[in-house]
Design a protein around this motif. Structure first.
Motif, PDB file in Angstrom:
ATOM      1  N   GLY A   1      35.818  30.389 -90.780  1.00  0.00           N
ATOM      2  CA  GLY A   1      35.880  29.210 -91.633  1.00  0.00           C
ATOM      3  C   GLY A   1      36.837  29.324 -92.798  1.00  0.00           C
ATOM      4  N   ARG A   2      37.492  30.452 -92.962  1.00  0.00           N
ATOM      5  CA  ARG A   2      38.382  30.639 -94.109  1.00  0.00           C
ATOM      6  C   ARG A   2      39.593  29.714 -94.087  1.00  0.00           C
TER       7      ARG A   2
ATOM      8  N   VAL B   1      49.801  31.113-103.464  1.00  0.00           N
ATOM      9  CA  VAL B   1      48.689  30.384-102.861  1.00  0.00           C
ATOM     10  C   VAL B   1      47.395  31.123-103.175  1.00  0.00           C
ATOM     11  N   VAL B   2      46.398  30.385-103.660  1.00  0.00           N
ATOM     12  CA  VAL B   2      45.084  30.976-103.924  1.00  0.00           C
ATOM     13  C   VAL B   2      44.028  30.173-103.170  1.00  0.00           C
ATOM     14  N   PHE B   3      42.971  30.854-102.792  1.00  0.00           N
ATOM     15  CA  PHE B   3      41.867  30.225-102.080  1.00  0.00           C
ATOM     16  C   PHE B   3      40.783  29.826-103.063  1.00  0.00           C
ATOM     17  N   THR B   4      40.038  28.787-102.706  1.00  0.00           N
ATOM     18  CA  THR B   4      38.892  28.366-103.504  1.00  0.00           C
ATOM     19  C   THR B   4      37.633  28.505-102.658  1.00  0.00           C
TER      20      THR B   4
ATOM     21  N   ALA C   1      44.482  37.046 -94.755  1.00  0.00           N
ATOM     22  CA  ALA C   1      44.952  38.293 -94.141  1.00  0.00           C
ATOM     23  C   ALA C   1      44.051  38.739 -92.994  1.00  0.00           C
ATOM     24  N   SER C   2      42.790  38.316 -92.998  1.00  0.00           N
ATOM     25  CA  SER C   2      41.835  38.720 -91.956  1.00  0.00           C
ATOM     26  C   SER C   2      41.922  37.857 -90.697  1.00  0.00           C
TER      27      SER C   2
ATOM     28  N   VAL D   1      38.560  28.877-107.887  1.00  0.00           N
ATOM     29  CA  VAL D   1      39.405  29.907-107.295  1.00  0.00           C
ATOM     30  C   VAL D   1      38.573  31.156-107.065  1.00  0.00           C
ATOM     31  N   ILE D   2      38.749  31.765-105.899  1.00  0.00           N
ATOM     32  CA  ILE D   2      37.991  32.965-105.523  1.00  0.00           C
ATOM     33  C   ILE D   2      38.951  34.121-105.241  1.00  0.00           C
ATOM     34  N   HIS D   3      38.408  35.303-105.232  1.00  0.00           N
ATOM     35  CA  HIS D   3      39.217  36.494-104.951  1.00  0.00           C
ATOM     36  C   HIS D   3      38.636  37.313-103.800  1.00  0.00           C
ATOM     37  N   TRP D   4      37.640  36.780-103.111  1.00  0.00           N
ATOM     38  CA  TRP D   4      37.064  37.502-101.977  1.00  0.00           C
ATOM     39  C   TRP D   4      37.753  37.180-100.653  1.00  0.00           C
ATOM     40  N   VAL D   5      38.784  36.350-100.704  1.00  0.00           N
ATOM     41  CA  VAL D   5      39.630  36.096 -99.540  1.00  0.00           C
ATOM     42  C   VAL D   5      41.023  36.581 -99.901  1.00  0.00           C
ATOM     43  N   GLU D   6      41.545  37.488 -99.114  1.00  0.00           N
ATOM     44  CA  GLU D   6      42.900  37.997 -99.359  1.00  0.00           C
ATOM     45  C   GLU D   6      43.905  37.179 -98.567  1.00  0.00           C
ATOM     46  N   ASN D   7      45.012  36.902 -99.196  1.00  0.00           N
ATOM     47  CA  ASN D   7      46.093  36.262 -98.451  1.00  0.00           C
ATOM     48  C   ASN D   7      47.310  37.102 -98.609  1.00  0.00           C
TER      49      ASN D   7
END
Length: 152
Positions: A33-34, A48-51, A93-94, A146-152
């Motif tokens: 779902g990322r 680019v940052v994820f939320t 990245a995953s 904004v979150i930091h538990w998803v790496e891009n």
């Protein structure tokens, strides 16, 4: 599956993306779902940052699109995952598509290797239970998510 669907080849996930048939392409998705998370891009730097905001059509418990067949019509900005997209930081990245575009192997938790769809959640990769539908948050407040538990 219909009679016209191409078969899944043995270890198809080790092939380059361009060699996958349509059924293999779909099967490569781990269901995390990322890719359905709202991403913000800095206009100046291009970063680019994820939320923790998901598309309104993502079933946030099962990590499945509720309108998958119609998603491009219902959400004009919905990302069409292509080989080119797989090489960008718009996918985490995953992501199996990104990993294969970079000629990297799938991680052990991927359901194609583990044989268990629950392995994505057990590995902490799934967004299930961790996100809020974007239509529940005013757009002016998206930067607060904004979150930091998803790496891009």
């Amino acid at each position: 599956m219909t009679l016209t669907d191409p078969p899944l080849r043995e270890r198809f996930w080790t092939l380059p993306l361009g060699q996958l048939n349509s059924r293999e392409w779909e099967a490569l998705c781990d269901g995390c779902g990322r890719c359905c998370l709202v991403k913000l891009e800095d206009e100046d730097s291009g970063e680019v940052v994820f939320t923790d905001l998901s598309c309104r059509y993502l079933d946030t418990r099962r990590c499945r699109c509720q309108v998958y067949v119609q998603r491009r019509r219902k959400v004009p900005g919905c990302l069409q995952v292509t080989e080119e997209m797989a090489r960008s930081d718009w996918l985490p990245a995953s992501c199996a598509y990104r990993l294969r575009a970079e000629d990297k192997p799938l991680p052990e938790w991927h359901p194609l290797l583990s044989g268990d769809p629950g392995s994505v959640r057990a590995a902490g990769i799934s967004v299930a239970g961790r996100v809020v539908p974007e239509n529940r948050v005013a757009e002016r407040d998206w930067e607060d998510h904004v979150i930091h538990w998803v790496e891009n």
